[in-house]
Each structure stands twice: as C-alpha cells, then as structure tokens.
Design an enzyme around this catalytic site. Structure first.
Site, short mmCIF file in Angstrom:
data_model
loop_
_atom_site.label_atom_id
_atom_site.label_comp_id
_atom_site.label_asym_id
_atom_site.label_seq_id
_atom_site.Cartn_x
_atom_site.Cartn_y
_atom_site.Cartn_z
N GLY A 46 17.55 -9.15 -3.62
CA GLY A 46 18.92 -8.78 -3.31
C GLY A 46 19.14 -8.78 -1.81
N GLN A 51 23.16 -6.70 5.97
CA GLN A 51 21.78 -6.91 6.44
C GLN A 51 21.65 -8.12 7.35
OE1 GLN A 51 20.29 -6.53 2.15
NE2 GLN A 51 18.52 -5.82 3.34
N CYS A 92 13.09 -2.89 0.50
CA CYS A 92 14.28 -3.44 1.14
C CYS A 92 13.85 -4.41 2.22
CB CYS A 92 15.10 -2.31 1.77
SG CYS A 92 16.60 -2.86 2.59
N LEU A 93 14.51 -5.55 2.28
CA LEU A 93 14.19 -6.53 3.33
C LEU A 93 14.44 -5.95 4.72
CD1 LEU A 93 15.56 -9.77 1.65
CD2 LEU A 93 13.17 -9.19 2.12
N HIS A 134 21.72 -0.40 -4.90
CA HIS A 134 21.01 -0.47 -3.61
C HIS A 134 21.81 -1.34 -2.63
CE1 HIS A 134 17.14 -1.16 -1.20
NE2 HIS A 134 17.95 -2.09 -0.74
N GLU A 135 22.29 -2.50 -3.10
CA GLU A 135 23.01 -3.42 -2.22
C GLU A 135 24.39 -2.88 -1.85
OE1 GLU A 135 21.21 -5.53 -0.92
OE2 GLU A 135 19.60 -5.56 -2.40
N HIS A 138 24.22 -0.61 1.03
CA HIS A 138 24.22 -1.31 2.33
C HIS A 138 25.65 -1.51 2.84
CE1 HIS A 138 20.05 -2.35 3.08
NE2 HIS A 138 19.89 -2.87 1.87
#
Ligand code: QAP
Ligand code: CO
Length: 168
Positions: A46, A51, A92-93, A134-135, A138
């Site tokens: 994701g 991000q 998470c990236l 989660h996304e 962000h």
C-alpha cells in the site's frame, strides 16, 4: 513511469493533511501509475500520495498474493461496520524496518472514486481493511506509530534519525 522518493518518519511533511482530489484526469493517472511502480518496487502492499509528498487524497494498494490486483482509492471515506476490532502487525514504507501491533475496526465500508473518476462502494475485511485504514491515516497526517506507546514511537524515531544521519 518513474520511481518516486518515499518520505520517512519523522519527516514533518508526513503530518500534512491531504486535500480532496477535484479532478480525475490524465495527470492524476500518471501519478497513480508512478505510485504503483514505486509501491511494487519497494516492495509494498500500500502507498498513500502523502508518502511521496503529494498531499492529495489518493492511495493505491495491492494485497493479493500474486501482486496482480492493483486497487485505486480517490477521496476515500471509511465507516466501520461493527464495533469489533482486530490486531495486525503493521509495517510502513515510511517507517522501514519496524513492525508493531495495531488494533483497528475489523470490517469497514469504503466509498471512493476509482481511476476512471467513477464512484464505487465496497465492504472490506482482513488485510484489505487493515491496509485501507492504514493508508487513509496517511492522508490525515497519521502514521501507524501513532497507535503505539510514546516510548516505542520515540525509540523508532531515534533509530531512524540515526539511519538518516548515516545516510547523509
Ligand atoms: C501498509 O505497508 C500495511 O518495513 C503497507 O523494510 C502494512 O507496504 C498495511 C515495507 C501492513 C497493512 C499491514 C515495510 C517494505 C512495506 C518495511 C507496506 C520495509 C520494506 C510496507
Ligand atoms: Co504506511
């Protein structure tokens, strides 16, 4: 297509609240393609526009086993379907190398626009529900580390700050 740079915690730009997308056009679809390329290359499941330092309400994900089910959510809105929650070890990236257990609603309904600009609605559970929430966090300037203790978050912040210093 292009690989985009991913912001890493504790970069303050990750705290920006993203603005709604007003027009789904070819320029936005180019960003979507670049986000998929960046996510698959990472590799990740994701990625939110926040991000990659684009503060628009847009996210991409692919939670399939074979990484062949790309999904796009523009201006997503989530409503929990039950009071039940589940925990998941999230990563998470933007927080590379760290995983922590986070509790979230188990079943949700999401309304969004797709890549074609058409509205759609779906019910989600399991990893898809976790990843979507989660996304969307962000897009609201939130990170999974905001769901854990300050002590754990500060430890992760210090370790990543050290990595960033050594990279520079
Ligand atoms: C968000 O996360 C997510 O630490 C997507 O070194 C994660 O793609 C939703 C990644 C878990 C639900 C459950 C993380 C790659 C990828 C790392 C990701 C790393 C390399 C994370
Ligand atoms: Co993330």
């Amino acid at each position: 297509m292009a690989l985009l740079d991913i912001l890493e915690f504790p970069d303050p730009r990750l705290r920006t609240v993203a603005k709604p997308v007003e027009k789904v056009d070819d320029e936005l679809r180019k960003l979507i393609d670049d986000m998929f390329e960046t996510m698959y290359a990472a590799p990740g499941i994701g990625l939110a526009a926040s991000q990659v330092n684009v503060h628009k309400r847009l996210l991409v994900l692919d939670v399939s086993d074979d990484h062949n089910e790309p999904m796009v959510f523009i201006n997503p809105e989530v409503t929990p379907l039950t009071g039940e929650t589940k925990t998941y070890d999230e990563g998470c990236l933007s927080v590379p190398g760290f995983y922590e257990t986070v509790e979230r609603p188990d079943r949700i309904k999401v309304r969004a626009l797709g890549r074609d600009g058409e509205p759609f609605e779906m019910e989600c559970d399991g990893l898809l529900a976790v990843c979507l929430q989660h996304e969307i966090d962000h897009l609201d300037g939130k990170l999974f580390v905001d769901h854990i203790s300050r002590l754990k978050r500060d430890r992760i912040r210090k370790k990543l700050e050290k990595v960033h210093r050594q990279r520079a």
